[in-house]
Write an enzyme that holds these catalytic residues in place. Structure first.
Site, PDB file in Angstrom:
ATOM      1  N   GLY A 194       0.825  -1.190   0.000  1.00 47.30           N
ATOM      2  CA  GLY A 194       0.000   0.000   0.000  1.00 47.30           C
ATOM      3  C   GLY A 194       0.866   1.249   0.000  1.00 47.30           C
ATOM      4  O   GLY A 194       2.041   1.212  -0.386  1.00 47.30           O
ATOM      5  N   THR A 205      -0.126  -1.568   8.617  1.00 47.10           N
ATOM      6  CA  THR A 205      -1.294  -2.376   8.284  1.00 47.10           C
ATOM      7  C   THR A 205      -0.987  -3.369   7.172  1.00 47.10           C
ATOM      8  O   THR A 205      -0.099  -3.149   6.342  1.00 47.10           O
ATOM      9  CB  THR A 205      -2.469  -1.487   7.837  1.00 47.10           C
ATOM     10  OG1 THR A 205      -2.066  -0.715   6.697  1.00 47.10           O
ATOM     11  CG2 THR A 205      -2.917  -0.570   8.963  1.00 47.10           C
ATOM     12  N   GLU A 256      -7.677  -2.437   5.491  1.00 44.96           N
ATOM     13  CA  GLU A 256      -6.372  -2.349   6.148  1.00 44.96           C
ATOM     14  C   GLU A 256      -6.473  -2.917   7.559  1.00 44.96           C
ATOM     15  O   GLU A 256      -7.328  -2.486   8.333  1.00 44.96           O
ATOM     16  CB  GLU A 256      -5.917  -0.899   6.235  1.00 44.96           C
ATOM     17  CG  GLU A 256      -5.854  -0.167   4.905  1.00 44.96           C
ATOM     18  CD  GLU A 256      -5.609   1.309   5.107  1.00 44.96           C
ATOM     19  OE1 GLU A 256      -4.467   1.750   4.865  1.00 44.96           O
ATOM     20  OE2 GLU A 256      -6.550   2.027   5.503  1.00 44.96           O
ATOM     21  N   ILE A 259      -2.269  -5.493  13.036  1.00 43.09           N
ATOM     22  CA  ILE A 259      -2.159  -6.659  13.915  1.00 43.09           C
ATOM     23  C   ILE A 259      -1.421  -6.245  15.175  1.00 43.09           C
ATOM     24  O   ILE A 259      -0.305  -5.714  15.117  1.00 43.09           O
ATOM     25  CB  ILE A 259      -1.407  -7.809  13.204  1.00 43.09           C
ATOM     26  CG1 ILE A 259      -2.113  -8.165  11.892  1.00 43.09           C
ATOM     27  CG2 ILE A 259      -1.331  -9.035  14.110  1.00 43.09           C
ATOM     28  CD1 ILE A 259      -1.392  -9.214  11.070  1.00 43.09           C
ATOM     29  N   TYR A 267       3.932  -9.127   3.316  1.00 44.22           N
ATOM     30  CA  TYR A 267       3.710  -8.850   1.896  1.00 44.22           C
ATOM     31  C   TYR A 267       3.772 -10.137   1.070  1.00 44.22           C
ATOM     32  O   TYR A 267       4.703 -10.935   1.191  1.00 44.22           O
ATOM     33  CB  TYR A 267       4.748  -7.859   1.365  1.00 44.22           C
ATOM     34  CG  TYR A 267       4.588  -6.472   1.930  1.00 44.22           C
ATOM     35  CD1 TYR A 267       3.383  -5.782   1.793  1.00 44.22           C
ATOM     36  CD2 TYR A 267       5.647  -5.845   2.586  1.00 44.22           C
ATOM     37  CE1 TYR A 267       3.227  -4.511   2.302  1.00 44.22           C
ATOM     38  CE2 TYR A 267       5.501  -4.560   3.098  1.00 44.22           C
ATOM     39  CZ  TYR A 267       4.287  -3.907   2.960  1.00 44.22           C
ATOM     40  OH  TYR A 267       4.132  -2.642   3.467  1.00 44.22           O
ATOM     41  N   PHE A 285     -10.894  13.450  10.003  1.00 46.49           N
ATOM     42  CA  PHE A 285     -10.384  14.195  11.148  1.00 46.49           C
ATOM     43  C   PHE A 285      -9.716  15.494  10.678  1.00 46.49           C
ATOM     44  O   PHE A 285      -9.240  15.610   9.550  1.00 46.49           O
ATOM     45  CB  PHE A 285      -9.394  13.342  11.932  1.00 46.49           C
ATOM     46  CG  PHE A 285     -10.028  12.101  12.499  1.00 46.49           C
ATOM     47  CD1 PHE A 285     -10.671  12.125  13.722  1.00 46.49           C
ATOM     48  CD2 PHE A 285      -9.989  10.901  11.793  1.00 46.49           C
ATOM     49  CE1 PHE A 285     -11.262  10.989  14.239  1.00 46.49           C
ATOM     50  CE2 PHE A 285     -10.573   9.764  12.298  1.00 46.49           C
ATOM     51  CZ  PHE A 285     -11.222   9.806  13.525  1.00 46.49           C
TER      52      PHE A 285
END
Length: 309
Positions: A194, A205, A256, A259, A267, A285
Site C-alpha cells: 500500500g 497495516t 487495512e 495486527i 507482503y 479528522f
C-alpha cells in the site's frame, strides 16, 4: 483439500465422491445443512460442486457487487469443514448452455463420476435454470447416482439466506450475521503493498483488495487474523479499517488491518481476517494527531472486546 478447476480428465482418485452442489456464497448455516447431508449420504469422499465465476456474475456482469466470499475465502472455509474435493467448475457459455439432462450426464456422471448428490430444495440448474431438485432426482435414478434434497432451514421465523446476511453486514450488525453464518464473516486474500501511511502513523497495516465483494458497513472493526502462509503462520488479534480513507482523499474502498504486537513482514502472504465487531463508522479528522488519538482509542476498545475470545 484438493481443488479441481474442471470436470474433464480428472484422475481416478478425484472421482466417485458424495457431493453437495450449489454456489455456497457465505457458507451460512443453510449451506452447512446441505454439506452435512452430503457427508452423511454415502460412504465416499466428501466433495463440493460449485461454480466460478458465480453464475450471477456471468449473466449480470454490470450488476452491483454481491458476493460475500471470493473464491479463496470459500475454499478456506470449506477446507475447515473437512471437504476433501472442491470441484470449482468454470461457469462459461458451454456450462451455461447445457440442458439439465446433459449437465447430469456429461458433468456429474462422465466427468466427476459422483456417487451421490445433495442439493437444497430451492436448487436450480441447467440452461435457463430449467432443472430443479426434483429434476435432479429423476436424472439420478436414470443415470445411477443418489440424490438427497436438503430442506431449507432458519431460526424459526425466517430462512437463513445470503440476502439477509448482506443486509446485516451492510448495517454493521456483525453478531446477527454471525448467527446466520455460523462463523465470523471473513475477508481473505493476499497482503498487498500500500502507501505505507499506517507505518508512518505508528499503525502498520496489512492491505487487502475487496474488489467484487459486497462490502460490510464502512468503518473500523475489532478483528481476528489467521496468517495462512509464510513464516508468520498463526492466529492474531487486531483492528481493521474498511473504507475510502477520507483523510487522504481516496475514493476506492480498501481494507487495512493492524495486527497487535506484530513485527513481521506479510507482503505476498495470504491471510484471513474475521470481522468480530463493528466499532465506529469511518470519519474525517481535522489533523493527523486527531486521527492517531482515535486509532489509539479504537485499538484499546478492540483489545478489550477480543480479550474474551
Amino acid at each position: 483439500m484438493r481443488i479441481h478447476h474442471d470436470w474433464k480428465a480428472l484422475p481416478l482418485d478425484a472421482r466417485g465422491a458424495t457431493v453437495a452442489m450449489g454456489n455456497f456464497d457465505g457458507i451460512h448455516l443453510g449451506h452447512r445443512s446441505v454439506i452435512d447431508a452430503a457427508r452423511a449420504a454415502a460412504d465416499a469422499p466428501l466433495g463440493i460442486i460449485t461454480f466460478e465465476p458465480h453464475p450471477r456474475e456471468f449473466f449480470q456482469s454490470d450488476a452491483p457487487d454481491f458476493r460475500l466470499m471470493n473464491a479463496e475465502s470459500r475454499a478456506n472455509r470449506l477446507a475447515r469443514l473437512g471437504v476433501e474435493h472442491l470441484y470449482e467448475l468454470p461457469f462459461d457459455t458451454v456450462l451455461a448452455g447445457l440442458a439439465p439432462a446433459d449437465f447430469a450426464q456429461q458433468v456429474l456422471v462422465e466427468g466427476l463420476g459422483v456417487r451421490h448428490v445433495t442439493v437444497g430444495q430451492d436448487f436450480c440448474f441447467g440452461r435457463k435454470r430449467s432443472g430443479n431438485a426434483q429434476t435432479l432426482t429423476q436424472l439420478g435414478a436414470e443415470l445411477g447416482f443418489g440424490v438427497t434434497i436438503a430442506p431449507l432451514i432458519g431460526d424459526g421465523e425466517k430462512q437463513f439466506s445470503s440476502t439477509a446476511i448482506r443486509k446485516a453486514l451492510a448495517e454493521g450488525r456483525m453478531h446477527d450475521a454471525e448467527k446466520m453464518l455460523g462463523h465470523f464473516h471473513r475477508i481473505d486474500g493476499e497482503v498487498l503493498h500500500g502507501d505505507k501511511r499506517g507505518r508512518d502513523l505508528g499503525y502498520p497495516t496489512a492491505n487487502m483488495a475487496v474488489t467484487g465483494l459486497h462490502l460490510p458497513r464502512m468503518g473500523v472493526y475489532a478483528v481476528m487474523i489467521d496468517v495462512l502462509t509464510g513464516d508468520e503462520r498463526g492466529s492474531y488479534k487486531g483492528v481493521a479499517n474498511l473504507g475510502v480513507r477520507p483523510m487522504f482523499g481516496e475514493n476506492v474502498p480498501n481494507f487495512e488491518t493492524h495486527i497487535f504486537d506484530f513485527k513481521g513482514d506479510l507482503y505476498g502472504q495470504h491471510v484471513s481476517v474475521a470481522l468480530v465487531e463493528f466499532l465506529r463508522p469511518e470519519l474525517k479528522f481535522a489533523s493527523l494527531q486527531e486521527l492517531i488519538d482515535q486509532m489509539d482509542r479504537d485499538s484499546a476498545q478492540a483489545r478489550e472486546i477480543l480479550a474474551a475470545r
